[in-house]
Design a protein around this motif. Structure first.
Motif, PDB file in Angstrom:
ATOM      1  N   MET A  26      46.389 145.019  27.038  1.00 28.23           N
ATOM      2  CA  MET A  26      45.127 144.365  26.735  1.00 28.23           C
ATOM      3  C   MET A  26      44.928 143.222  27.717  1.00 28.23           C
ATOM      4  SD  MET A  26      43.956 142.918  23.100  1.00 28.23           S
ATOM      5  CE  MET A  26      42.427 142.098  22.898  1.00 28.23           C
ATOM      6  N   GLY A  27      43.719 143.091  28.238  1.00 29.77           N
ATOM      7  CA  GLY A  27      43.385 142.045  29.187  1.00 29.77           C
ATOM      8  C   GLY A  27      42.879 140.799  28.501  1.00 29.77           C
ATOM      9  N   ALA A  28      42.150 139.998  29.249  1.00 36.56           N
ATOM     10  CA  ALA A  28      41.641 138.727  28.733  1.00 36.56           C
ATOM     11  C   ALA A  28      40.151 138.621  29.005  1.00 36.56           C
ATOM     12  CB  ALA A  28      42.372 137.571  29.400  1.00 36.56           C
ATOM     13  N   LEU A  29      39.443 138.053  28.043  1.00 37.06           N
ATOM     14  CA  LEU A  29      38.000 137.829  28.159  1.00 37.06           C
ATOM     15  C   LEU A  29      37.747 136.332  28.047  1.00 37.06           C
ATOM     16  CD1 LEU A  29      35.037 138.837  28.170  1.00 37.06           C
ATOM     17  CD2 LEU A  29      35.202 138.968  25.690  1.00 37.06           C
ATOM     18  N   VAL A  30      36.997 135.803  29.011  1.00 37.14           N
ATOM     19  CA  VAL A  30      36.672 134.384  29.028  1.00 37.14           C
ATOM     20  C   VAL A  30      35.152 134.254  29.058  1.00 37.14           C
ATOM     21  CG1 VAL A  30      36.888 132.229  30.331  1.00 37.14           C
ATOM     22  CG2 VAL A  30      38.776 133.863  30.324  1.00 37.14           C
ATOM     23  N   THR A  31      34.628 133.398  28.187  1.00 36.14           N
ATOM     24  CA  THR A  31      33.191 133.136  28.187  1.00 36.14           C
ATOM     25  C   THR A  31      32.947 131.742  27.626  1.00 36.14           C
ATOM     26  OG1 THR A  31      31.009 134.045  27.651  1.00 36.14           O
ATOM     27  CG2 THR A  31      32.681 134.091  25.904  1.00 36.14           C
ATOM     28  N   LEU A  32      31.714 131.303  27.715  1.00 33.69           N
ATOM     29  CA  LEU A  32      31.334 130.005  27.163  1.00 33.69           C
ATOM     30  C   LEU A  32      31.160 130.112  25.657  1.00 33.69           C
ATOM     31  CD1 LEU A  32      28.570 129.025  29.753  1.00 33.69           C
ATOM     32  CD2 LEU A  32      30.922 128.194  29.663  1.00 33.69           C
ATOM     33  N   ASP A  33      31.590 129.078  24.957  1.00 32.50           N
ATOM     34  CA  ASP A  33      31.366 128.979  23.521  1.00 32.50           C
ATOM     35  C   ASP A  33      30.140 128.089  23.347  1.00 32.50           C
ATOM     36  OD1 ASP A  33      31.663 129.139  20.798  1.00 32.50           O
ATOM     37  OD2 ASP A  33      33.186 127.561  20.703  1.00 32.50           O
ATOM     38  N   LEU A  34      29.016 128.726  23.044  1.00 30.53           N
ATOM     39  CA  LEU A  34      27.745 128.005  22.986  1.00 30.53           C
ATOM     40  C   LEU A  34      27.218 127.927  21.556  1.00 30.53           C
ATOM     41  CD1 LEU A  34      26.048 129.773  26.033  1.00 30.53           C
ATOM     42  CD2 LEU A  34      26.993 127.465  25.984  1.00 30.53           C
ATOM     43  N   PRO A  35      26.499 126.859  21.242  1.00 30.73           N
ATOM     44  CA  PRO A  35      25.850 126.796  19.920  1.00 30.73           C
ATOM     45  C   PRO A  35      24.757 127.856  19.823  1.00 30.73           C
ATOM     46  CG  PRO A  35      25.209 124.910  21.270  1.00 30.73           C
ATOM     47  CD  PRO A  35      26.253 125.665  22.048  1.00 30.73           C
ATOM     48  N   ALA A  89      39.959 145.804  26.793  1.00 29.46           N
ATOM     49  CA  ALA A  89      40.760 146.305  25.664  1.00 29.46           C
ATOM     50  C   ALA A  89      41.757 147.351  26.131  1.00 29.46           C
ATOM     51  CB  ALA A  89      39.845 146.901  24.599  1.00 29.46           C
ATOM     52  N   GLU A  90      41.453 148.036  27.224  1.00 30.66           N
ATOM     53  CA  GLU A  90      42.292 149.130  27.680  1.00 30.66           C
ATOM     54  C   GLU A  90      43.026 148.839  28.994  1.00 30.66           C
ATOM     55  OE1 GLU A  90      39.750 152.525  27.851  1.00 30.66           O
ATOM     56  OE2 GLU A  90      39.134 152.310  25.767  1.00 30.66           O
ATOM     57  N   GLU A  91      42.725 147.728  29.648  1.00 27.95           N
ATOM     58  CA  GLU A  91      43.311 147.455  30.952  1.00 27.95           C
ATOM     59  C   GLU A  91      43.755 146.006  31.054  1.00 27.95           C
ATOM     60  OE1 GLU A  91      41.985 149.335  34.249  1.00 27.95           O
ATOM     61  OE2 GLU A  91      40.621 150.708  33.253  1.00 27.95           O
ATOM     62  N   GLN A  92      44.754 145.767  31.886  1.00 25.78           N
ATOM     63  CA  GLN A  92      45.249 144.414  32.134  1.00 25.78           C
ATOM     64  C   GLN A  92      44.367 143.748  33.183  1.00 25.78           C
ATOM     65  OE1 GLN A  92      47.846 142.563  30.772  1.00 25.78           O
ATOM     66  NE2 GLN A  92      47.730 144.140  29.206  1.00 25.78           N
ATOM     67  N   LEU A  93      43.182 143.318  32.756  1.00 28.00           N
ATOM     68  CA  LEU A  93      42.205 142.678  33.623  1.00 28.00           C
ATOM     69  C   LEU A  93      41.730 141.383  32.996  1.00 28.00           C
ATOM     70  CD1 LEU A  93      39.925 145.765  34.374  1.00 28.00           C
ATOM     71  CD2 LEU A  93      41.641 144.778  35.886  1.00 28.00           C
ATOM     72  N   MET A  94      41.182 140.525  33.833  1.00 29.05           N
ATOM     73  CA  MET A  94      40.497 139.321  33.369  1.00 29.05           C
ATOM     74  C   MET A  94      39.011 139.590  33.517  1.00 29.05           C
ATOM     75  SD  MET A  94      40.394 135.931  32.630  1.00 29.05           S
ATOM     76  CE  MET A  94      41.908 135.168  33.139  1.00 29.05           C
ATOM     77  N   ALA A  95      38.249 139.316  32.476  1.00 25.25           N
ATOM     78  CA  ALA A  95      36.790 139.444  32.530  1.00 25.25           C
ATOM     79  C   ALA A  95      36.190 138.082  32.199  1.00 25.25           C
ATOM     80  CB  ALA A  95      36.296 140.490  31.545  1.00 25.25           C
ATOM     81  N   VAL A  96      35.357 137.598  33.087  1.00 23.37           N
ATOM     82  CA  VAL A  96      34.660 136.331  32.864  1.00 23.37           C
ATOM     83  C   VAL A  96      33.184 136.665  32.669  1.00 23.37           C
ATOM     84  CG1 VAL A  96      34.062 134.077  33.812  1.00 23.37           C
ATOM     85  CG2 VAL A  96      36.315 135.076  34.289  1.00 23.37           C
ATOM     86  N   VAL A  97      32.663 136.321  31.490  1.00 22.08           N
ATOM     87  CA  VAL A  97      31.258 136.568  31.159  1.00 22.08           C
ATOM     88  C   VAL A  97      30.554 135.225  31.212  1.00 22.08           C
ATOM     89  CG1 VAL A  97      29.664 137.410  29.390  1.00 22.08           C
ATOM     90  CG2 VAL A  97      31.888 138.532  29.707  1.00 22.08           C
ATOM     91  N   GLU A  98      29.567 135.128  32.112  1.00 21.86           N
ATOM     92  CA  GLU A  98      28.893 133.842  32.304  1.00 21.86           C
ATOM     93  C   GLU A  98      27.413 134.044  32.574  1.00 21.86           C
ATOM     94  OE1 GLU A  98      30.550 131.903  35.764  1.00 21.86           O
ATOM     95  OE2 GLU A  98      30.873 133.839  36.701  1.00 21.86           O
ATOM     96  N   PRO A  99      26.625 133.000  32.282  1.00 17.97           N
ATOM     97  CA  PRO A  99      25.190 133.126  32.513  1.00 17.97           C
ATOM     98  C   PRO A  99      24.875 133.131  34.002  1.00 17.97           C
ATOM     99  CG  PRO A  99      25.714 130.918  31.771  1.00 17.97           C
ATOM    100  CD  PRO A  99      26.986 131.707  31.714  1.00 17.97           C
ATOM    101  N   LEU A 100      23.855 133.865  34.341  1.00 22.47           N
ATOM    102  CA  LEU A 100      23.344 133.907  35.707  1.00 22.47           C
ATOM    103  C   LEU A 100      22.193 132.922  35.747  1.00 22.47           C
ATOM    104  CD1 LEU A 100      23.359 135.307  38.480  1.00 22.47           C
ATOM    105  CD2 LEU A 100      21.824 137.003  37.524  1.00 22.47           C
ATOM    106  N   VAL A 101      22.408 131.816  36.419  1.00 22.42           N
ATOM    107  CA  VAL A 101      21.412 130.751  36.436  1.00 22.42           C
ATOM    108  C   VAL A 101      20.433 131.018  37.574  1.00 22.42           C
ATOM    109  CG1 VAL A 101      21.054 128.263  36.621  1.00 22.42           C
ATOM    110  CG2 VAL A 101      23.106 129.140  35.500  1.00 22.42           C
ATOM    111  N   PRO A 102      19.188 131.335  37.252  1.00 25.30           N
ATOM    112  CA  PRO A 102      18.215 131.641  38.306  1.00 25.30           C
ATOM    113  C   PRO A 102      17.705 130.365  38.970  1.00 25.30           C
ATOM    114  CG  PRO A 102      17.211 131.919  36.152  1.00 25.30           C
ATOM    115  CD  PRO A 102      18.646 131.543  35.927  1.00 25.30           C
ATOM    116  N   ALA A 103      18.399 129.942  40.026  1.00 23.52           N
ATOM    117  CA  ALA A 103      17.984 128.744  40.768  1.00 23.52           C
ATOM    118  C   ALA A 103      16.898 129.124  41.763  1.00 23.52           C
ATOM    119  CB  ALA A 103      19.186 128.138  41.483  1.00 23.52           C
ATOM    120  N   LEU A 104      15.873 128.297  41.857  1.00 28.67           N
ATOM    121  CA  LEU A 104      14.727 128.605  42.709  1.00 28.67           C
ATOM    122  C   LEU A 104      14.697 127.781  43.992  1.00 28.67           C
ATOM    123  CD1 LEU A 104      11.977 128.843  39.945  1.00 28.67           C
ATOM    124  CD2 LEU A 104      13.270 130.699  41.010  1.00 28.67           C
ATOM    125  N   THR A 105      15.460 126.692  44.034  1.00 25.01           N
ATOM    126  CA  THR A 105      15.431 125.824  45.218  1.00 25.01           C
ATOM    127  C   THR A 105      16.856 125.458  45.621  1.00 25.01           C
ATOM    128  OG1 THR A 105      15.409 123.764  43.950  1.00 25.01           O
ATOM    129  CG2 THR A 105      13.255 124.786  44.419  1.00 25.01           C
TER     130      THR A 105
END
Length: 147
Positions: free
Chosen positions: A1-10, A55-71
């Motif tokens: 089993m790998g690891a999942l990392v994400t932000l804990d947001l309200p 769940a099936e592989e020894q991987l790290m997964a980072v789930v993060e927001p894609l911030v649409p920067a315009l400038t």
């Protein structure tokens, strides 16, 4: 089993409505390869897809927001915030070293906890059709931001 990392947001965080990406990379030090970035997805889809893969592989997964920067200024602001967060994390780790290295104790505690708790099952990943519908909603969201 790998690891999942994400932000804990309200629940009311505006970041929840942003598009999200998943970055998959090696979990251990011995395995070196270029990370794979997938997305954008809606957050629930990104989390479910990442959970299904790690769940099936020894991987790290980072789930993060894609911030649409315009400038360039918005991009520089995001970079500065990331650098500040990294400095804060480094300072916190340096402070923790003052009290010794407790990694072995933590590893033992994690092993004992894993023995007591049943392994969580990943959520069902979304279907291709659900992901495509999410893409359409993300495109609408990004187009509205640029208007």
């Amino acid at each position: 089993m790998g690891a999942l990392v994400t932000l804990d947001l309200p629940d009311d965080s505006p970041m929840l409505g942003l598009p999200w990406i998943i970055t998959f990379g090696p979990l251990g030090d011995g395995d070196e390869w270029e990370p794979v970035v997938c997305g954008p997805y809606e957050r629930p889809h990104a989390l479910a897809l990442a959970e299904a893969v790690v769940a099936e592989e020894q991987l790290m997964a980072v789930v993060e927001p894609l911030v649409p920067a315009l400038t360039p200024e918005e991009i520089r602001s995001e970079i500065a915030a990331a650098q500040l967060a990294a400095e804060d994390e480094a300072a916190r780790l340096d402070e923790a070293d003052l009290y010794g290295d407790f990694e072995d104790v933590i590893d033992e505690e994690l092993e004992l906890a894993a023995e007591r708790e049943p392994e969580p099952q990943p959520a069902n990943p979304p279907s291709a059709e659900e992901v495509h519908a999410g893409f359409a909603r993300i495109a609408t969201l990004l187009a509205a931001r640029g208007a």
